[in-house]
Design a protein around this motif. Structure first.
Motif, PDB file in Angstrom:
ATOM      1  N   ILE A   1      -0.253 -11.993 -12.624  1.00 41.38           N
ATOM      2  CA  ILE A   1       0.807 -12.219 -11.635  1.00 41.38           C
ATOM      3  C   ILE A   1       1.762 -13.288 -12.169  1.00 41.38           C
ATOM      4  N   PHE A   2       3.021 -12.938 -12.277  1.00 35.92           N
ATOM      5  CA  PHE A   2       4.048 -13.859 -12.767  1.00 35.92           C
ATOM      6  C   PHE A   2       5.088 -14.043 -11.677  1.00 35.92           C
ATOM      7  N   VAL A   3       5.505 -15.293 -11.472  1.00 38.87           N
ATOM      8  CA  VAL A   3       6.428 -15.540 -10.356  1.00 38.87           C
ATOM      9  C   VAL A   3       7.622 -16.378 -10.794  1.00 38.87           C
ATOM     10  N   GLU A   4       8.737 -16.176 -10.097  1.00 39.59           N
ATOM     11  CA  GLU A   4       9.911 -17.045 -10.228  1.00 39.59           C
ATOM     12  C   GLU A   4      10.310 -17.424  -8.813  1.00 39.59           C
ATOM     13  N   LYS A   5      10.293 -18.747  -8.534  1.00 42.06           N
ATOM     14  CA  LYS A   5      10.635 -19.209  -7.189  1.00 42.06           C
ATOM     15  C   LYS A   5      12.026 -19.806  -7.177  1.00 42.06           C
ATOM     16  N   TYR A   6      12.796 -19.426  -6.172  1.00 44.19           N
ATOM     17  CA  TYR A   6      14.176 -19.898  -6.078  1.00 44.19           C
ATOM     18  C   TYR A   6      14.296 -21.181  -5.239  1.00 44.19           C
ATOM     19  N   GLY A   7      13.179 -21.677  -4.676  1.00 43.42           N
ATOM     20  CA  GLY A   7      13.245 -22.927  -3.903  1.00 43.42           C
ATOM     21  C   GLY A   7      13.032 -22.678  -2.429  1.00 43.42           C
TER      22      GLY A   7
ATOM     23  N   ASP B   1       0.817  -1.226   0.000  1.00 43.20           N
ATOM     24  CA  ASP B   1       0.000   0.000   0.000  1.00 43.20           C
ATOM     25  C   ASP B   1       0.843   1.266   0.000  1.00 43.20           C
ATOM     26  N   LYS B   2       2.125   1.131   0.386  1.00 38.91           N
ATOM     27  CA  LYS B   2       2.979   2.325   0.485  1.00 38.91           C
ATOM     28  C   LYS B   2       3.435   2.852  -0.879  1.00 38.91           C
ATOM     29  N   LEU B   3       3.133   2.108  -1.940  1.00 36.18           N
ATOM     30  CA  LEU B   3       3.602   2.536  -3.268  1.00 36.18           C
ATOM     31  C   LEU B   3       2.706   3.594  -3.897  1.00 36.18           C
ATOM     32  N   GLY B   4       1.509   3.784  -3.314  1.00 33.11           N
ATOM     33  CA  GLY B   4       0.580   4.776  -3.874  1.00 33.11           C
ATOM     34  C   GLY B   4      -0.145   4.281  -5.116  1.00 33.11           C
ATOM     35  N   ILE B   5      -0.258   2.952  -5.262  1.00 31.31           N
ATOM     36  CA  ILE B   5      -0.981   2.412  -6.428  1.00 31.31           C
ATOM     37  C   ILE B   5      -2.484   2.605  -6.188  1.00 31.31           C
ATOM     38  N   GLU B   6      -3.160   3.246  -7.155  1.00 32.64           N
ATOM     39  CA  GLU B   6      -4.585   3.523  -6.962  1.00 32.64           C
ATOM     40  C   GLU B   6      -5.462   2.376  -7.448  1.00 32.64           C
ATOM     41  N   ASP B   7      -5.076   1.759  -8.552  1.00 34.40           N
ATOM     42  CA  ASP B   7      -5.925   0.722  -9.143  1.00 34.40           C
ATOM     43  C   ASP B   7      -5.101  -0.552  -9.368  1.00 34.40           C
ATOM     44  N   PHE B   8      -5.209  -1.479  -8.432  1.00 36.59           N
ATOM     45  CA  PHE B   8      -4.411  -2.707  -8.542  1.00 36.59           C
ATOM     46  C   PHE B   8      -4.855  -3.587  -9.725  1.00 36.59           C
ATOM     47  N   SER B   9      -6.075  -3.353 -10.242  1.00 33.16           N
ATOM     48  CA  SER B   9      -6.504  -4.174 -11.378  1.00 33.16           C
ATOM     49  C   SER B   9      -5.805  -3.735 -12.670  1.00 33.16           C
ATOM     50  N   ASN B  10      -5.127  -2.585 -12.592  1.00 34.30           N
ATOM     51  CA  ASN B  10      -4.370  -2.108 -13.768  1.00 34.30           C
ATOM     52  C   ASN B  10      -2.876  -2.397 -13.629  1.00 34.30           C
ATOM     53  N   VAL B  11      -2.557  -3.410 -12.805  1.00 32.63           N
ATOM     54  CA  VAL B  11      -1.151  -3.697 -12.531  1.00 32.63           C
ATOM     55  C   VAL B  11      -0.803  -5.101 -13.008  1.00 32.63           C
ATOM     56  N   ARG B  12       0.346  -5.234 -13.607  1.00 29.53           N
ATOM     57  CA  ARG B  12       0.882  -6.563 -13.918  1.00 29.53           C
ATOM     58  C   ARG B  12       2.088  -6.755 -13.008  1.00 29.53           C
ATOM     59  N   ALA B  13       2.094  -7.867 -12.254  1.00 22.98           N
ATOM     60  CA  ALA B  13       3.104  -8.013 -11.199  1.00 22.98           C
ATOM     61  C   ALA B  13       4.093  -9.140 -11.475  1.00 22.98           C
ATOM     62  N   TYR B  14       5.332  -8.904 -11.108  1.00 24.97           N
ATOM     63  CA  TYR B  14       6.415  -9.882 -11.258  1.00 24.97           C
ATOM     64  C   TYR B  14       7.064 -10.055  -9.889  1.00 24.97           C
ATOM     65  N   ILE B  15       7.002 -11.272  -9.364  1.00 25.07           N
ATOM     66  CA  ILE B  15       7.492 -11.528  -8.002  1.00 25.07           C
ATOM     67  C   ILE B  15       8.618 -12.553  -8.064  1.00 25.07           C
ATOM     68  N   CYS B  16       9.705 -12.306  -7.337  1.00 27.66           N
ATOM     69  CA  CYS B  16      10.801 -13.275  -7.345  1.00 27.66           C
ATOM     70  C   CYS B  16      11.462 -13.366  -5.969  1.00 27.66           C
ATOM     71  N   GLY B  17      11.710 -14.597  -5.548  1.00 29.79           N
ATOM     72  CA  GLY B  17      12.384 -14.832  -4.272  1.00 29.79           C
ATOM     73  C   GLY B  17      12.173 -16.270  -3.832  1.00 29.79           C
ATOM     74  N   ARG B  18      12.328 -16.513  -2.551  1.00 31.07           N
ATOM     75  CA  ARG B  18      12.127 -17.860  -2.022  1.00 31.07           C
ATOM     76  C   ARG B  18      10.624 -18.184  -1.983  1.00 31.07           C
ATOM     77  N   ASN B  19      10.294 -19.487  -1.953  1.00 32.65           N
ATOM     78  CA  ASN B  19       8.895 -19.935  -2.062  1.00 32.65           C
ATOM     79  C   ASN B  19       7.908 -19.209  -1.163  1.00 32.65           C
ATOM     80  N   GLY B  20       8.223 -19.140   0.135  1.00 31.04           N
ATOM     81  CA  GLY B  20       7.287 -18.591   1.111  1.00 31.04           C
ATOM     82  C   GLY B  20       6.960 -17.143   0.814  1.00 31.04           C
ATOM     83  N   MET B  21       7.991 -16.372   0.507  1.00 33.61           N
ATOM     84  CA  MET B  21       7.802 -14.946   0.220  1.00 33.61           C
ATOM     85  C   MET B  21       6.932 -14.773  -1.030  1.00 33.61           C
TER      86      MET B  21
END
Ligand SMILES: Cc1cc2nc3c(=O)[nH]c(=O)nc-3n(C[C@H](O)[C@H](O)[C@H](O)COP(=O)(O)OP(=O)(O)OC[C@H]3O[C@@H](n4cnc5c(N)ncnc54)[C@H](O)[C@@H]3O)c2cc1C
Length: 252
Positions: free
Chosen positions: A246-252, A208-228
């Protein structure tokens, strides 16, 4: 090999499979990023075509044993003859322990490029990149690529780590933020020191701290360990990001 980018701005599917090949490489530069985290620049014997965000397998043999592990490319695909990697030393790690003994000038095998964690389609939506630890690697490559290609919509980067000295490439991201008003970078520390006045906790609790107003207009890329990655994904779905965005890359 077809380079996909002419379609980048007109909405085509830009992701084409690149040929996976074996390369001989030389370690050109090793730099400490923090305790137990290193930046490697490796020079390939010939140019490699890849999409930002893809990874390669590093391969070497020692005392009759073969070591192989995947590592994300953290450089932009506009540089084809060398690759940059960001690697964390894992205590007792089968690959990273012998890798830490390597020196500049040593040889290493590379197989790639591989993976589909890439900015694939049209630039119609804002891009949200969320990484923790060495999970910043493919995101750095994607952000550099988007900036080089003149991406005009908003780009947000949320980078989480335990301590401030482990926010890799901080100066680079701060510089990008000053130069490109559509890029916003926020670092989140889970174990900040006493003098820390920025955001703390886990990345998923700070979107929420990023100031994004409309999350439905966002394409997200997440990378890190599985749990995160799983926690961030759940949070983004809750906020209204579409599952297909939502696109993810998990490092295990
Ligand atoms: C597609 C992909 C891309 C990757 N890109 C990167 C990258 O850019 N940079 C990078 O550093 N790593 C990256 N990894 C992880 C990397 O491939 C290795 O798993 C990692 O370097 C550990 O290898 P190791 O042989 O030293 O440890 P192992 O001997 O395989 O692991 C030892 C133990 O440590 C745990 N462990 C493994 N990795 C970590 C970690 N990062 N932190 C804490 N504990 C861990 C394992 O679960 C295991 O219990 C990537 C993984 C994948 C699947």
């Amino acid at each position: 090999v077809i380079r996909a980018y002419p379609n980048f701005f007109i909405g085509g599917n830009v992701f084409y499979k690149m040929a996976i090949e074996n390369y001989n490489a030389t370690i050109k530069l090793i730099k400490d990023l923090a305790e137990n985290a290193r930046f490697f620049e490796i020079e390939l014997d010939r140019e490699m075509e890849f999409n930002a965000g893809q990874f390669v397998n590093l391969v070497f043999e020692e005392e009759g044993r073969k070591f192989v592990r995947p590592y994300s490319i953290c450089s932009s695909p506009s540089i084809k003859k060398s690759l940059e990697l960001t690697i964390g030393l894992v205590e007792g790690g089968e690959f990273t322990s012998p890798l830490w003994k390597k020196e500049e000038g040593d040889s290493v095998g590379v197989k790639g490029p591989m993976g589909g964690f890439c900015v694939k389609e049209t630039f119609a939506k804002d891009l949200l990149f969320i990484g923790a630890g060495t999970g910043i690697a493919p995101l750095r490559g994607m952000i550099k690529d988007c900036i080089e290609r003149g991406f005009k919509a908003k780009m947000y980067l949320l980078f989480g780590e335990r301590h401030e000295d482990r926010i890799f490439f901080e100066d680079e991201f701060e510089g990008m933020m000053e130069e490109h008003e559509n890029f916003k970078f926020l670092k989140i520390l889970s174990k900040p020191g006493d003098n820390w006045e920025g955001s703390n906790g886990y990345v998923q609790d700070n979107v929420d701290k990023l100031g994004i107003e409309d999350f439905s207009n966002v394409r997200a890329y997440i990378c890190g360990r599985n749990g995160m990655v799983d926690s961030v994904r759940s949070k983004l779905l809750e906020k209204g990001v579409l599952a297909g965005d939502i696109f993810v890359e998990k490092y295990g």
